[in-house]
Design a protein around this motif. Structure first.
Motif, PDB file in Angstrom:
ATOM      1  N   MET A 100      47.003  39.406  44.010  1.00 52.62           N
ATOM      2  CA  MET A 100      47.515  40.554  43.263  1.00 52.62           C
ATOM      3  C   MET A 100      47.122  40.487  41.787  1.00 52.62           C
ATOM      4  N   THR A 101      46.483  39.411  41.375  1.00 50.03           N
ATOM      5  CA  THR A 101      45.909  39.362  40.028  1.00 50.03           C
ATOM      6  C   THR A 101      44.708  40.298  39.917  1.00 50.03           C
ATOM      7  N   TYR A 102      44.033  40.591  41.031  1.00 52.00           N
ATOM      8  CA  TYR A 102      42.851  41.450  41.024  1.00 52.00           C
ATOM      9  C   TYR A 102      43.195  42.940  41.024  1.00 52.00           C
ATOM     10  N   GLY A 103      44.387  43.280  41.417  1.00 45.50           N
ATOM     11  CA  GLY A 103      44.787  44.674  41.512  1.00 45.50           C
ATOM     12  C   GLY A 103      46.056  44.799  42.325  1.00 45.50           C
ATOM     13  N   PRO A 104      46.444  46.017  42.691  1.00 42.76           N
ATOM     14  CA  PRO A 104      45.715  47.251  42.425  1.00 42.76           C
ATOM     15  C   PRO A 104      45.880  47.732  40.982  1.00 42.76           C
ATOM     16  N   PRO A 105      44.875  48.516  40.498  1.00 42.63           N
ATOM     17  CA  PRO A 105      43.704  48.986  41.242  1.00 42.63           C
ATOM     18  C   PRO A 105      42.665  47.877  41.396  1.00 42.63           C
ATOM     19  N   PHE A 106      42.015  47.839  42.552  1.00 43.24           N
ATOM     20  CA  PHE A 106      40.986  46.839  42.818  1.00 43.24           C
ATOM     21  C   PHE A 106      39.608  47.391  42.459  1.00 43.24           C
ATOM     22  N   SER A 107      38.735  46.497  42.034  1.00 44.48           N
ATOM     23  CA  SER A 107      37.410  46.928  41.574  1.00 44.48           C
ATOM     24  C   SER A 107      36.408  47.092  42.705  1.00 44.48           C
ATOM     25  N   GLY A 108      36.788  46.762  43.936  1.00 44.48           N
ATOM     26  CA  GLY A 108      35.883  46.898  45.070  1.00 44.48           C
ATOM     27  C   GLY A 108      36.462  46.179  46.266  1.00 44.48           C
ATOM     28  N   ILE A 109      35.608  45.819  47.213  1.00 43.60           N
ATOM     29  CA  ILE A 109      36.027  45.041  48.373  1.00 43.60           C
ATOM     30  C   ILE A 109      35.183  43.778  48.454  1.00 43.60           C
ATOM     31  N   ASN A 110      35.669  42.832  49.251  1.00 46.49           N
ATOM     32  CA  ASN A 110      35.060  41.508  49.358  1.00 46.49           C
ATOM     33  C   ASN A 110      34.964  40.858  47.976  1.00 46.49           C
ATOM     34  N   LEU A 111      36.079  40.920  47.259  1.00 45.29           N
ATOM     35  CA  LEU A 111      36.089  40.492  45.861  1.00 45.29           C
ATOM     36  C   LEU A 111      35.987  38.976  45.740  1.00 45.29           C
ATOM     37  N   PRO A 112      35.069  38.491  44.886  1.00 38.97           N
ATOM     38  CA  PRO A 112      34.998  37.054  44.618  1.00 38.97           C
ATOM     39  C   PRO A 112      36.008  36.665  43.542  1.00 38.97           C
ATOM     40  N   GLU A 113      36.079  35.371  43.257  1.00 40.34           N
ATOM     41  CA  GLU A 113      37.026  34.865  42.275  1.00 40.34           C
ATOM     42  C   GLU A 113      36.696  35.312  40.856  1.00 40.34           C
ATOM     43  N   THR A 114      35.497  35.819  40.645  1.00 43.21           N
ATOM     44  CA  THR A 114      35.094  36.308  39.329  1.00 43.21           C
ATOM     45  C   THR A 114      35.405  37.787  39.115  1.00 43.21           C
ATOM     46  N   ALA A 115      36.051  38.422  40.095  1.00 48.20           N
ATOM     47  CA  ALA A 115      36.360  39.856  39.992  1.00 48.20           C
ATOM     48  C   ALA A 115      37.301  40.114  38.820  1.00 48.20           C
ATOM     49  N   PRO A 116      37.237  41.314  38.248  1.00 46.78           N
ATOM     50  CA  PRO A 116      38.144  41.652  37.142  1.00 46.78           C
ATOM     51  C   PRO A 116      39.605  41.520  37.543  1.00 46.78           C
ATOM     52  N   LEU A 117      40.402  41.059  36.601  1.00 50.40           N
ATOM     53  CA  LEU A 117      41.838  40.902  36.834  1.00 50.40           C
ATOM     54  C   LEU A 117      42.534  42.181  36.408  1.00 50.40           C
ATOM     55  N   GLN A 118      42.717  43.094  37.369  1.00 52.06           N
ATOM     56  CA  GLN A 118      43.222  44.432  37.068  1.00 52.06           C
ATOM     57  C   GLN A 118      44.636  44.672  37.592  1.00 52.06           C
ATOM     58  N   GLY A 119      45.295  43.640  38.095  1.00 51.30           N
ATOM     59  CA  GLY A 119      46.638  43.806  38.624  1.00 51.30           C
ATOM     60  C   GLY A 119      47.601  44.304  37.554  1.00 51.30           C
ATOM     61  N   GLU A 120      48.419  45.277  37.913  1.00 47.26           N
ATOM     62  CA  GLU A 120      49.346  45.890  36.961  1.00 47.26           C
ATOM     63  C   GLU A 120      50.805  45.567  37.247  1.00 47.26           C
ATOM     64  N   SER A 121      51.098  44.935  38.378  1.00 46.81           N
ATOM     65  CA  SER A 121      52.479  44.611  38.711  1.00 46.81           C
ATOM     66  C   SER A 121      52.961  43.443  37.852  1.00 46.81           C
ATOM     67  N   GLY A 122      54.275  43.363  37.680  1.00 44.31           N
ATOM     68  CA  GLY A 122      54.825  42.234  36.953  1.00 44.31           C
ATOM     69  C   GLY A 122      54.492  40.916  37.614  1.00 44.31           C
ATOM     70  N   TYR A 123      54.486  40.915  38.947  1.00 37.80           N
ATOM     71  CA  TYR A 123      54.132  39.711  39.697  1.00 37.80           C
ATOM     72  C   TYR A 123      52.700  39.282  39.397  1.00 37.80           C
ATOM     73  N   GLY A 124      51.761  40.227  39.496  1.00 33.89           N
ATOM     74  CA  GLY A 124      50.366  39.905  39.238  1.00 33.89           C
ATOM     75  C   GLY A 124      50.120  39.473  37.802  1.00 33.89           C
ATOM     76  N   LEU A 125      50.718  40.177  36.858  1.00 32.65           N
ATOM     77  CA  LEU A 125      50.526  39.839  35.447  1.00 32.65           C
ATOM     78  C   LEU A 125      51.105  38.467  35.121  1.00 32.65           C
ATOM     79  N   GLY A 126      52.249  38.141  35.724  1.00 29.38           N
ATOM     80  CA  GLY A 126      52.833  36.825  35.496  1.00 29.38           C
ATOM     81  C   GLY A 126      51.953  35.713  36.019  1.00 29.38           C
ATOM     82  N   LYS A 127      51.351  35.931  37.182  1.00 29.66           N
ATOM     83  CA  LYS A 127      50.456  34.920  37.746  1.00 29.66           C
ATOM     84  C   LYS A 127      49.180  34.774  36.903  1.00 29.66           C
ATOM     85  N   VAL A 128      48.651  35.883  36.377  1.00 25.97           N
ATOM     86  CA  VAL A 128      47.487  35.796  35.493  1.00 25.97           C
ATOM     87  C   VAL A 128      47.805  34.917  34.288  1.00 25.97           C
ATOM     88  N   ALA A 129      48.966  35.121  33.692  1.00 23.28           N
ATOM     89  CA  ALA A 129      49.351  34.340  32.525  1.00 23.28           C
ATOM     90  C   ALA A 129      49.485  32.860  32.874  1.00 23.28           C
TER      91      ALA A 129
END
Length: 330
Positions: A100-129
């Motif tokens: 959920m660090t990658y999205g949503p919104p997601f930048s595509g499918i079959n996302l590698p670990e280098t994909a943009p971190l676009q997650g907007e949820s509090g859960y995803g943002l907390g994990k990014v930090a």
């Protein structure tokens, strides 16, 4: 190896504990001791609440660990506390993050670990930090961290989920021969990994210094549609299934309080690349058949009375009836 699991009783955690014991590691858990399922009797428990920072850091920091697996770190403050507790006392630290660090919104499918971190949820943002703080410590001080990013991982310890959300009453609907809803055409893809399989990946990565400072998606290499997932649940129950497809936006318009969550997770196709983990851990290959893992999950729900009577809430029936009665162009 002497391995500490911070958490250790949830869905993925119990798969990890089982795999660690299967590999003959010494397993220690740190948790509050409040889960409905007790851990194995031969596992040592350090009781405490990680939010009580001084107590947590004193107890974890009092011992040396070959490895620590942190399953309940949700923000930078949690990660910083773990660093203070483990710095200089751990051979390998594995942090459980999320796709959920990658999205949503997601930048595509079959996302590698280098994909943009676009997650907007509090859960995803907390994990990014939390991820960033640990990776910065690796770059600055050589802290031996590896980050795993699971997608939907199922098994005993949590309800078996379906696409449109809700509680476990959908299992009761299947048992009673009632139709179930699916958002859209049912062809959105997801990756469903058994917690038993996930446990071996978390276990077998331990001690591999080439994985320090790295991020790995931990997902099932075979993507399934949500319709296939729902059919797997029916097969595990030994019943037929009738799926009624309704567009996501129609569902949200009809019952926003029930279906708005689709926009934040299961309403999106989510496929993440497993190639990096496969290269680092070539022996990791999910082995548990999906109907078997789903049946185990449902059995756990039955054991704990987590499958409500679907007759007590007729919203799904109302939605299905309304959609079926819509005027059609002939």
């Amino acid at each position: 190896m002497k391995v500490l699991v911070i958490g250790g009783t949830g869905n993925i955690s119990r798969g990890i504990v089982a795999a660690l014991q299967h590999r003959n590691h010494e397993v220690v858990l740190f948790n509050r001791g409040q889960h409905r399922d007790p851990p194995p009797s031969d596992v040592r428990i350090i009781h405490g609440d990680r939010q009580q920072r001084d107590d947590f850091e004193a107890k974890v920091g009092a011992e040396e660990w070959d490895a620590v697996i942190d399953m309940i770190s949700f923000n930078a403050e949690d990660a910083a506390s773990a660093l203070r507790a483990c710095q200089g006392r751990v051979g390998h630290f594995v942090h459980c993050s999320t796709v959920m660090t990658y999205g949503p919104p997601f930048s595509g499918i079959n996302l590698p670990e280098t994909a943009p971190l676009q997650g907007e949820s509090g859960y995803g943002l907390g994990k990014v930090a939390a991820d960033n703080l640990l990776l910065e410590s690796h770059a600055r001080d050589g802290f031996p961290v590896t980050i795993f990013k699971p997608s939907y991982t199922h098994g005993p310890g949590m309800n078996l989920l379906r696409q449109v959300g809700g509680d476990g009453s959908w299992i009761d609907r299947l048992r009673k021969g009632k139709p179930i809803l699916s958002a859209g055409d049912g062809l959105n893809y997801f990756q469903f990994l058994s917690s038993r399989d996930a446990g071996f990946a978390f276990t077998d990565i331990l001690g591999r210094s080439n994985c320090f400072g790295e991020i790995y998606n931990i997902v099932h290499p075979q993507a399934r549609t949500w319709d296939e997932w729902h059919r797997a649940a029916a097969e595990a129950l030994g019943v037929d299934i009738e799926i009624v497809h309704v567009s996501q936006e129609t569902l949200i318009a009809m019952a926003p309080e029930r279906f708005s969550g689709l926009r934040g997770n299961f309403g999106h196709t989510q496929i993440f690349s497993h190639e990096k983990l496969a290269a680092a851990l070539p022996e990791f290959s999910p082995q548990v058949p999906v109907t078997e893992s789903v049946a185990e999950n449902i059995a756990w729900m039955d054991k704990h009375n987590l499958i409500p009577d679907s007759d007590a809430d007729d919203l799904e029936d109302q939605v299905i009836e309304a959609v079926r009665n819509l005027p059609r162009i002939r």
